[in-house]
Design an enzyme around this catalytic site. Structure first.
Site, PDB file in Angstrom:
ATOM      1  CG  ASP A  42      -1.990   1.021   1.108  1.00 31.79           C
ATOM      2  OD1 ASP A  42      -3.166   0.523   0.916  1.00 31.79           O
ATOM      3  OD2 ASP A  42      -1.837   2.441   0.918  1.00 31.79           O
ATOM      4  CB  THR A 146     -16.590   0.625  -9.471  1.00 30.19           C
ATOM      5  OG1 THR A 146     -17.392   1.404  -9.141  1.00 30.19           O
ATOM      6  CG2 THR A 146     -15.533   1.203 -10.572  1.00 30.19           C
ATOM      7  CG  ASP A 147     -21.920   0.562  -9.232  1.00 32.37           C
ATOM      8  OD1 ASP A 147     -20.895   1.441  -9.030  1.00 32.37           O
ATOM      9  OD2 ASP A 147     -22.715   0.499  -8.279  1.00 32.37           O
ATOM     10  CD  GLU A 148     -18.704   5.725  -9.653  1.00 37.32           C
ATOM     11  OE1 GLU A 148     -17.957   6.430 -10.201  1.00 37.32           O
ATOM     12  OE2 GLU A 148     -18.664   5.745  -8.345  1.00 37.32           O
ATOM     13  CE1 TYR A 170     -12.383   4.754  -8.641  1.00 40.87           C
ATOM     14  CE2 TYR A 170     -14.900   4.873  -9.296  1.00 40.87           C
ATOM     15  CZ  TYR A 170     -13.702   4.356  -8.727  1.00 40.87           C
ATOM     16  OH  TYR A 170     -13.794   3.160  -7.806  1.00 40.87           O
ATOM     17  CE  LYS A 174     -11.379   0.541  -9.937  1.00 42.34           C
ATOM     18  NZ  LYS A 174     -10.365  -0.147  -9.224  1.00 42.34           N
ATOM     19  CG  ASN A 199     -22.056   3.951  -4.320  1.00 42.39           C
ATOM     20  OD1 ASN A 199     -22.447   3.749  -5.453  1.00 42.39           O
ATOM     21  ND2 ASN A 199     -21.530   5.175  -3.684  1.00 42.39           N
ATOM     22  CG  LEU A 210     -23.521  10.721   1.050  1.00 48.55           C
ATOM     23  CD1 LEU A 210     -23.861  12.221   0.698  1.00 48.55           C
ATOM     24  CD2 LEU A 210     -24.490   9.938   0.249  1.00 48.55           C
TER      25      LEU A 210
END
Ligand code: NAD
Ligand code: DAU
Length: 363
Positions: A42, A146-148, A170, A174, A199, A210
């Site tokens: 990391d 990711t779902d994005e 972003y 991805k 999310n 958020l």
């Protein structure tokens, strides 16, 4: 895990293991006490926090099975050394915040695309070593996506074979990372699996996102900057369910396949904020309607029947997960107050200064 209870991949290389979801994965795998050894690489960016692995450090049996390396996945030397000792690589490492990708996209390309390339090349080297008998098998590579990548989904639910239409720096980075991973399966026959999660929420979530932003601001009676009309919809997934699903795909996923990991808890942002304020006993008057995120995706929703067919089910009910999360932030103020200092203040001013100055009461 195999049927005999021994791990299928006894030596894991987990990148981004000091972040939100990666650290949950590391904590949960080590807490199983099945003998798995984990090396974490990391970079400890602003989002990485060694303290996220404190529960491991507190248990000598678990900490003996964790090796922590402060390093960059885009650094070929570091990655090659530790990939050589891994049975599988699970890549959580990423720049992960949409708003920061709008302010400064370049870091996203470096980690979310180039970093994935460096990891894949290291696995390809190991594949070659396996071919000449220098190791038993090539490492499996799991890319956490990711779902994005599906873009904004106005109606229905995205399926794994749908077109990718990412709309932010972003999500575009991805998508690039996961397409690259897939290409190594197709072109080089590398053992690759991909997950696309929705999310995620829960303890240790960086306060830029958020739910933790609004909870920590509300605890301090600070304003809550709600973008646009607040009617955007997200599908919320508890962090331990997301990490567990990734472990399940690692152990059981079909090589070359992609798996949606949905939460099946679709809510508008307004509904989320209402629930948080209710749990905290704070008034709606803290909420400010601010200028919207540019290119803001209106809705994400996924069909995760492929993952269900693989034998995975989430366990955390949404109301219980949200309450546990809010309580964690109330009880762990040292953790987030440390993060909300230094670099944070500049970021907050850049992201919200003008927005809050030009905001209005959110009805
Ligand atoms: P996070 O921002 O909390 O953690 C990312 C971690 O990666 C941090 O520890 C950071 O220090 C590390 N990192 C960043 N760049 C690095 C580099 N170049 N080399 C090594 N480490 C580096 O992110 P998260 O929310 O835990 O997300 C983890 C993964 O899951 C990401 O790939 C993200 O795209 C994906 N994802 C997140 C969500 C979500 O809702 N949080 C949902 C779906 C998928
Ligand atoms: O869908 C999966 C993705 O979820 C992950 O790939 C990302 O890594 C993760 O950050 C998350 O992205 P979102 O952009 O959906 O999450 P975020 O918490 O930034 O925003 C959630 C919603 O809340 C979104 O509609 C924007 C809105 N929002 C967010 C912030 C930070 C606000 O209204 N105000 C805010 O201050």
């Amino acid at each position: 895990m195999t049927e005999t209870g021994t791990p299928r991949f006894p030596r894991l290389l987990v990148t981004g293991g000091a972040g939100f979801i990666g650290s949950c994965f590391v904590r949960d795998v080590l807490a199983r006490k099945d003998g798995t050894n984990i090396t974490v690489i990391d970079k400890l960016t602003y989002a990485g926090n060694r303290a996220n692995l404190a529960p491991v450090d507190a248990d000598p049996e678990q900490s003996a099975r964790l090796r922590f390396v402060a390093g960059d996945i885009a650094d070929q030397t570091v990655v090659a050394r530790f990939a050589a000792e891994a049975d599988a690589v699970v890549n959580f490492a990423a720049e992960s915040h949409v708003d920061r990708s709008i302010l400064d996209p370049e870091a996203f390309l470096r980690t979310d695309v180039l970093g994935v390339h460096i990891l894949l090349e290291a696995c390809r080297t190991e594949q070659e070593r396996a071919r000449v008998g220098a190791r038993a098998a090539a490492p499996r590579f799991l890319q956490v996506s990711t779902d994005e990548v599906y873009g904004s989904v106005e109606t229905g639910e995205s399926r794994e074979d749908d077109r990718l239409e990412p709309r932010s720096p972003y999500s575009s980075a991805k998508a690039g990372g996961e397409l690259l991973a897939r290409s190594y399966f197709v072109t080089y026959g590398l053992d690759v699996v991909i997950t696309r999660g929705s999310n995620t929420y829960g303890p240790y979530h960086h306060p830029e996102k958020l739910i933790p932003l609004f909870v920590t601001n509300a605890i301090d009676d600070q304003q809550l900057p709600l973008y646009g009309d607040g009617l955007q919809r997200r599908d919320w997934l508890y962090v331990a369910d997301h990490a567990g699903a990734i472990g399940h795909v690692l152990d059981h996923g079909v090589s070359g396949e992609t798996y949606n990991v949905a939460g099946n808890n679709e809510r508008t942002n307004r509904e989320i904020v209402t629930a948080l304020l209710e749990h905290l006993g704070k008034p709606w008057s803290l909420v400010r309607q601010v200028a919207d995120r540019p290119g803001h995706d209106r809705r994400y929703a996924m069909d995760s029947s492929r993952l269900a067919a693989l034998g995975w089910t989430n366990t955390m009910p949404f109301a219980q997960g949200l309450a546990a999360t809010v309580d964690w932030y109330i009880q762990n103020q040292d953790w987030w107050r440390g993060i909300k200092s230094g670099e944070w203040k500049d970021y907050y001013q850049r992201q919200y200064g003008a927005r809050l100055a030009g905001s209005r009461e959110a009805r």
